[in-house]
Design a protein around this motif. Sequence first.
Motif, PDB file in Angstrom:
ATOM      1  N   LEU A 193     -14.098  -8.490   5.109  1.00 11.80           N
ATOM      2  CA  LEU A 193     -14.715  -8.277   3.793  1.00 11.80           C
ATOM      3  C   LEU A 193     -14.723  -6.820   3.329  1.00 11.80           C
ATOM      4  O   LEU A 193     -14.405  -6.563   2.165  1.00 11.80           O
ATOM      5  N   PRO A 194     -15.075  -5.844   4.162  1.00  9.20           N
ATOM      6  CA  PRO A 194     -14.991  -4.458   3.676  1.00  9.20           C
ATOM      7  C   PRO A 194     -13.571  -4.054   3.291  1.00  9.20           C
ATOM      8  O   PRO A 194     -13.370  -3.332   2.308  1.00  9.20           O
ATOM      9  N   PHE A 195     -12.581  -4.535   4.030  1.00  7.31           N
ATOM     10  CA  PHE A 195     -11.192  -4.216   3.694  1.00  7.31           C
ATOM     11  C   PHE A 195     -10.818  -4.826   2.342  1.00  7.31           C
ATOM     12  O   PHE A 195     -10.151  -4.188   1.526  1.00  7.31           O
ATOM     13  N   TRP A 196     -11.223  -6.084   2.116  1.00  6.58           N
ATOM     14  CA  TRP A 196     -10.922  -6.727   0.835  1.00  6.58           C
ATOM     15  C   TRP A 196     -11.604  -6.007  -0.319  1.00  6.58           C
ATOM     16  O   TRP A 196     -11.070  -5.950  -1.431  1.00  6.58           O
ATOM     17  N   SER A 197     -12.794  -5.476  -0.107  1.00  4.97           N
ATOM     18  CA  SER A 197     -13.494  -4.827  -1.214  1.00  4.97           C
ATOM     19  C   SER A 197     -12.838  -3.519  -1.632  1.00  4.97           C
ATOM     20  O   SER A 197     -13.030  -3.076  -2.767  1.00  4.97           O
ATOM     21  N   PHE A 198     -12.070  -2.888  -0.754  1.00  2.00           N
ATOM     22  CA  PHE A 198     -11.405  -1.625  -1.090  1.00  2.00           C
ATOM     23  C   PHE A 198      -9.901  -1.774  -1.267  1.00  2.00           C
ATOM     24  O   PHE A 198      -9.198  -0.786  -1.412  1.00  2.00           O
ATOM     25  N   SER A 199      -9.372  -2.989  -1.262  1.00  2.80           N
ATOM     26  CA  SER A 199      -7.919  -3.151  -1.362  1.00  2.80           C
ATOM     27  C   SER A 199      -7.501  -3.541  -2.768  1.00  2.80           C
ATOM     28  O   SER A 199      -8.187  -4.279  -3.461  1.00  2.80           O
ATOM     29  N   ALA A 200      -6.343  -3.021  -3.181  1.00 13.72           N
ATOM     30  CA  ALA A 200      -5.761  -3.425  -4.458  1.00 13.72           C
ATOM     31  C   ALA A 200      -4.797  -4.585  -4.236  1.00 13.72           C
ATOM     32  O   ALA A 200      -4.726  -5.502  -5.046  1.00 13.72           O
ATOM     33  N   SER A 201      -4.067  -4.552  -3.130  1.00 15.91           N
ATOM     34  CA  SER A 201      -3.197  -5.677  -2.774  1.00 15.91           C
ATOM     35  C   SER A 201      -3.117  -5.737  -1.248  1.00 15.91           C
ATOM     36  O   SER A 201      -2.999  -4.719  -0.576  1.00 15.91           O
ATOM     37  N   TRP A 202      -3.162  -6.953  -0.754  1.00 18.54           N
ATOM     38  CA  TRP A 202      -3.116  -7.150   0.694  1.00 18.54           C
ATOM     39  C   TRP A 202      -2.387  -8.460   0.940  1.00 18.54           C
ATOM     40  O   TRP A 202      -2.929  -9.532   0.734  1.00 18.54           O
ATOM     41  N   ARG A 203      -1.174  -8.350   1.345  1.00 20.72           N
ATOM     42  CA  ARG A 203      -0.344  -9.542   1.524  1.00 20.72           C
ATOM     43  C   ARG A 203      -0.175  -9.857   3.003  1.00 20.72           C
ATOM     44  O   ARG A 203      -0.174  -8.980   3.848  1.00 20.72           O
ATOM     45  N   TRP A 204      -0.010 -11.137   3.257  1.00 28.51           N
ATOM     46  CA  TRP A 204       0.219 -11.601   4.611  1.00 28.51           C
ATOM     47  C   TRP A 204       1.626 -11.244   5.027  1.00 28.51           C
ATOM     48  O   TRP A 204       2.525 -11.289   4.197  1.00 28.51           O
ATOM     49  N   PRO A 205       1.935 -10.839   6.176  1.00 26.27           N
ATOM     50  CA  PRO A 205       1.237 -10.734   7.449  1.00 26.27           C
ATOM     51  C   PRO A 205       0.772  -9.320   7.782  1.00 26.27           C
ATOM     52  O   PRO A 205       0.570  -9.006   8.947  1.00 26.27           O
ATOM     53  N   ASP A 206       0.608  -8.456   6.798  1.00 30.46           N
ATOM     54  CA  ASP A 206       0.184  -7.081   7.064  1.00 30.46           C
ATOM     55  C   ASP A 206      -1.236  -7.064   7.609  1.00 30.46           C
ATOM     56  O   ASP A 206      -2.102  -7.825   7.172  1.00 30.46           O
ATOM     57  N   LEU A 207      -1.496  -6.155   8.551  1.00 31.34           N
ATOM     58  CA  LEU A 207      -2.817  -6.065   9.153  1.00 31.34           C
ATOM     59  C   LEU A 207      -3.797  -5.312   8.266  1.00 31.34           C
ATOM     60  O   LEU A 207      -5.001  -5.580   8.310  1.00 31.34           O
ATOM     61  N   LEU A 208      -3.293  -4.365   7.473  1.00 30.03           N
ATOM     62  CA  LEU A 208      -4.149  -3.587   6.567  1.00 30.03           C
ATOM     63  C   LEU A 208      -3.570  -3.677   5.162  1.00 30.03           C
ATOM     64  O   LEU A 208      -2.376  -3.915   4.980  1.00 30.03           O
ATOM     65  N   PRO A 209      -4.394  -3.440   4.160  1.00 28.93           N
ATOM     66  CA  PRO A 209      -3.904  -3.481   2.776  1.00 28.93           C
ATOM     67  C   PRO A 209      -2.844  -2.409   2.521  1.00 28.93           C
ATOM     68  O   PRO A 209      -2.883  -1.325   3.090  1.00 28.93           O
ATOM     69  N   GLN A 210      -1.904  -2.724   1.607  1.00 24.71           N
ATOM     70  CA  GLN A 210      -0.870  -1.755   1.254  1.00 24.71           C
ATOM     71  C   GLN A 210      -1.422  -0.714   0.283  1.00 24.71           C
ATOM     72  O   GLN A 210      -1.043   0.448   0.332  1.00 24.71           O
ATOM     73  N   GLU A 211      -2.286  -1.137  -0.635  1.00 24.73           N
ATOM     74  CA  GLU A 211      -2.858  -0.228  -1.634  1.00 24.73           C
ATOM     75  C   GLU A 211      -4.373  -0.316  -1.567  1.00 24.73           C
ATOM     76  O   GLU A 211      -4.953  -1.384  -1.442  1.00 24.73           O
ATOM     77  N   TRP A 212      -4.994   0.863  -1.688  1.00 27.41           N
ATOM     78  CA  TRP A 212      -6.455   0.930  -1.666  1.00 27.41           C
ATOM     79  C   TRP A 212      -6.948   1.205  -3.076  1.00 27.41           C
ATOM     80  O   TRP A 212      -6.312   1.912  -3.844  1.00 27.41           O
TER      81      TRP A 212
END
Length: 116
Positions: A43-62
Amino acid sequence: MALTTYIEQPANRVRLLMRRGWLLRCILVASMAIWTLAPLISLPFWSFSASWRWPDLLPQEWSLRAWSYIISPGAQALAALSTSLILVLIVTLLALAAGIPAALALGRRQFRGKAR
């Protein structure tokens, strides 16, 4: 003292079973905590991410887009928070109003099945 004679004594057998029960309870509580809390880690990662696609472990854009929306007046986050706090207060008072008399009755009265 040999292990077989130690286990054969009834009191020691009960102690050994209690230790096994304690370990099983700890494993059960730990697995329930992990099962419950593991989905909340992202949840904290999702709240600061602009895009997060599978299978990446962390978001590409914050981004702070989600937080800027919550702070904006159109989101009415303060109104929702105040409504939640009022509901918490009401439910707590109702639970206390029902629970305290029940606890007093169960503690003071004798009934079948209650240890004396």
